[in-house]
Design a protein around this motif. Structure first.
Motif, short mmCIF file in Angstrom:
data_model
loop_
_atom_site.label_atom_id
_atom_site.label_comp_id
_atom_site.label_asym_id
_atom_site.label_seq_id
_atom_site.Cartn_x
_atom_site.Cartn_y
_atom_site.Cartn_z
N LEU A 57 0.83 -1.20 0.00
CA LEU A 57 0.00 0.00 0.00
C LEU A 57 0.87 1.25 0.00
CD1 LEU A 57 -2.66 1.51 0.20
CD2 LEU A 57 -2.69 1.07 2.66
N SER A 58 1.98 1.22 0.71
CA SER A 58 2.86 2.39 0.83
C SER A 58 3.53 2.77 -0.49
CB SER A 58 3.92 2.15 1.89
OG SER A 58 4.70 1.00 1.56
N THR A 59 3.58 1.83 -1.44
CA THR A 59 4.24 2.11 -2.72
C THR A 59 3.25 2.44 -3.84
OG1 THR A 59 4.24 -0.22 -3.43
CG2 THR A 59 6.11 0.54 -2.09
N ILE A 60 1.96 2.28 -3.58
CA ILE A 60 0.95 2.54 -4.60
C ILE A 60 0.82 4.03 -4.85
CG2 ILE A 60 -1.50 2.32 -5.20
CD1 ILE A 60 0.05 -0.29 -5.32
N GLN A 61 0.73 4.41 -6.12
CA GLN A 61 0.57 5.81 -6.51
C GLN A 61 -0.78 6.10 -7.16
OE1 GLN A 61 3.91 6.57 -9.08
NE2 GLN A 61 5.43 6.29 -7.46
N THR A 62 -1.27 5.13 -7.93
CA THR A 62 -2.49 5.33 -8.69
C THR A 62 -3.46 4.18 -8.45
OG1 THR A 62 -1.17 6.37 -10.42
CG2 THR A 62 -3.44 5.82 -10.98
N VAL A 63 -4.75 4.52 -8.28
CA VAL A 63 -5.79 3.52 -8.03
C VAL A 63 -6.88 3.67 -9.08
CG1 VAL A 63 -7.50 2.64 -6.41
CG2 VAL A 63 -5.33 3.52 -5.56
N TYR A 64 -7.18 2.56 -9.76
CA TYR A 64 -8.19 2.55 -10.81
C TYR A 64 -9.47 1.86 -10.32
CZ TYR A 64 -4.42 3.73 -14.08
OH TYR A 64 -3.38 4.34 -14.73
#
Length: 277
Positions: free
Chosen positions: A96-103
């Protein structure tokens, strides 16, 4: 039986199809990329039935589907409440800490607004379908991207669960209509779904609502929607419970026709007990 829905395997609509028609022999399930094509094929008898979302407990009326029911020879014969528990899915190895974009689908994104407020570094991007967003993440192979989709979708596409139940409301629920071509439908039950257009003059809507009071109908929902080609003129999606009505349905219908410019029966069905997550 040929049943249509919007989405691909793993979407919430497909989950409803599988639960509602699991006992049906020779079931042919067809996914559509959009609602207009789905409604068109139902209205032209290319489908026996369609499962269509009409309302969400968090975001309200799903206008992009309901608006398509107007002037079409289709009716709802049943309703179903589906608990919508959103999960954030990423690729194996992502965090979760590395996620930048959520579709995800715009409806799903709006149902998770609190999650995005808590994680302001995440960029929400609209996608055409929740399950398709999950498939997109699998095919994209970027550990900085994630999707909001159903628990079933993530498992189907081999993704990693980063956080479960991220919807703002724990009781987040979507209501679906089971719809048929009107001449093939047997309509029974105490709940009515209607669409009505009143005369564009003072007191017209009031006269329509007085009919429900006169016949002891319990008004459950009233949603105004703009009428295409008529600027600032609105039609009304209405739901009623007629369990206490003492007159025949035909009298109610004749009265509604007298006080409306146009009235359409969108469905009649038994009330289903709401299921909450």
């Amino acid at each position: 039986m040929k049943v249509g829905y919007q989405g691909i395997p793993g979407s919430y609509s497909e989950t409803v199809v599988q639960s509602q028609y699991k006992a049906t022999e020779e079931l042919d399930v067809v996914g559509y990329s959009n609602f207009p094509d789905l409604v068109h094929d139902l209205a032209t008898k290319k489908l026996d039935c369609a499962v269509i979302p009409v309302e969400n407990s968090t975001t309200g009326l799903i206008a992009r589907s309901v608006d398509l029911f107007r002037y079409q020879p289709i009716v709802a014969t049943a309703e179903h409440y589906e608990s919508v528990q959103h999960t954030l899915w990423g690729l194996p190895g992502s965090e979760l800490s590395t996620i930048q974009t959520v579709y995800s689908h715009p409806e799903a994104l709006s149902q998770c607004d609190h999650f995005f407020k808590v994680h302001p570094y995440l960029e929400a991007k609209a996608y055409e379908d929740t399950a398709k967003a999950a498939l997109f993440i699998k095919e994209k192979m970027d550990t900085n991207q994630a999707a909001i989709a159903s628990p079933r979708a993530g498992k189907l596409y081999g993704l990693k669960e980063l956080k479960s139940q991220i919807q703002t409301e724990n009781s987040n629920t979507t209501r679906f209509y089971m719809m048929k071509y009107k001449d093939n439908a047997v309509l029974t039950g105490n709940q009515l779904s209607l669409y009505a257009e009143t005369r564009h003059k003072s007191g017209a809507l009031s006269k329509l609502l007085q009919v429900f009071n006169l016949f002891d109908c319990n008004l459950l929902a009233l949603n105004a929607r703009p009428i295409s080609g008529k600027s600032f003129v609105y039609g009304f999606f209405i739901e009623l419970n007629i369990a206490s009505m003492q007159v025949p349905f035909e009298i109610l219908w004749q009265t509604l026709q007298q006080v409306s410019e146009y009235v359409q029966l969108l469905g009649q069905f038994d009330v289903e007990i709401k299921k909450e997550g």
